[in-house]
Scaffold this active site. Structure first.
Site, PDB file in Angstrom:
ATOM      1  N   LEU A 102      35.865  35.931  40.659  1.00 50.25           N
ATOM      2  CA  LEU A 102      36.724  35.974  39.580  1.00 50.25           C
ATOM      3  C   LEU A 102      37.197  34.641  39.592  1.00 50.25           C
ATOM      4  O   LEU A 102      37.496  33.942  40.349  1.00 50.25           O
ATOM      5  CB  LEU A 102      37.955  36.892  39.558  1.00 50.25           C
ATOM      6  CG  LEU A 102      37.908  38.403  40.049  1.00 50.25           C
ATOM      7  CD1 LEU A 102      39.336  39.260  40.148  1.00 50.25           C
ATOM      8  CD2 LEU A 102      37.345  38.884  38.694  1.00 50.25           C
ATOM      9  N   ASP A 103      37.274  34.092  38.113  1.00 49.11           N
ATOM     10  CA  ASP A 103      37.856  32.732  37.880  1.00 49.11           C
ATOM     11  C   ASP A 103      38.970  32.572  38.383  1.00 49.11           C
ATOM     12  O   ASP A 103      39.973  33.371  38.530  1.00 49.11           O
ATOM     13  CB  ASP A 103      37.796  32.504  36.323  1.00 49.11           C
ATOM     14  CG  ASP A 103      36.339  32.641  35.631  1.00 49.11           C
ATOM     15  OD1 ASP A 103      35.464  32.524  36.463  1.00 49.11           O
ATOM     16  OD2 ASP A 103      36.218  32.851  34.540  1.00 49.11           O
TER      17      ASP A 103
END
Ligand code: URA
Length: 239
Positions: A102-103
């Site tokens: 995930l960013d």
């Protein structure tokens, strides 16, 4: 069958280096005999002890994390804190890694494991494992945006996305959408919206396959997943 040092570290909660030290210093026995050979091949049927105590932990660990913003989905990073840095100490030495990314600014469901096959299956583009995100945008989602997601967004560089589902609840907030995608291109959700002229201001993943983020799990916390939970990742997907 796997190497003795790997076996002990994955099930006993030791780092690989500590497991090797224990073996070399004569603390490890296989079938009652001291063994100093770190690469001896052993399996589930072997009786293995460290300082007389049976090593009986599960080989694989699966953790659900409610990832906070501000940490990176990596095992090591020179600049930022990683999702492994925020795990409880007893889980730090089990060879864990995040299954997918995930960013840094994205929150929500992240699975952390030491099962490479599981991660490979979950991330394989052929498996089409569905991922659901709640995205808050800087503008309203229109019917046209929903249709473009359904048809498959084409990025400015020509890369085409698979059809995706975009749902809104216009009675509550038409700047918030629930997006379901079944692939994992870099910054995919943000890029899909920006292709439609919208910026994502907050992004949270709520499910992977049929495994949903536990709504009682506080941000930054994690919990162990059962084998049944883990199976949910592959339920309801087009294989
Ligand atoms: N899509 C994004 O843009 N960011 C994420 O973190 C996950 C999916």
């Amino acid at each position: 069958m796997e190497r003795l040092d790997k076996y002990i570290s994955s099930r006993g909660g030791y780092s690989r280096r500590d497991a090797q030290k224990l073996i070399k210093s004569g603390c490890v026995a296989v079938a009652g005999e001291i063994c100093r050979q770190t690469d001896l091949k052993v399996g589930e049927d072997d009786e293995i002890t460290v300082n007389g105590q049976a090593v009986c932990g599960e080989q694989y660990v699966y953790i659900m994390m409610n990832k906070p913003a501000g940490v990176v989905s990596a095992t090591k990073d020179n600049r930022d804190r990683t999702v492994l840095d925020i795990l409880p100490d007893e889980l730090k030495r089990r060879g864990l890694f995040p299954a997918g990314r995930l960013d840094k600014d994205t929150e929500g469901l992240l699975i952390i494991t030491n099962d490479g096959d599981f991660a490979h299956r979950m991330l394989s583009p052929k498996k089409h494992v569905e991922k659901k995100y709640i995205a808050k945008l800087d503008g309203a989602i229109t019917e046209e945006t929903i249709k473009r997601f359904e048809d498959g967004i084409i990025f400015s560089d020509g890369v085409k996305c698979l059809p995706a589902k975009l749902e809104i609840n216009s009675e509550t907030d038409e700047n918030v959408g629930i997006v379901t995608i079944c692939e994992g291109k870099f910054h995919q959700v943000k890029k899909m919206f920006s292709t439609c002229g919208l910026n994502v201001v907050h992004l949270k993943r709520i499910s992977v396959g049929n495994l949903y983020l536990d709504s009682n799990l506080p941000i930054g916390c994690c919990k162990s997943l059962s084998k049944l939970d883990v199976k949910q990742v592959f339920v309801g997907n087009i294989h």
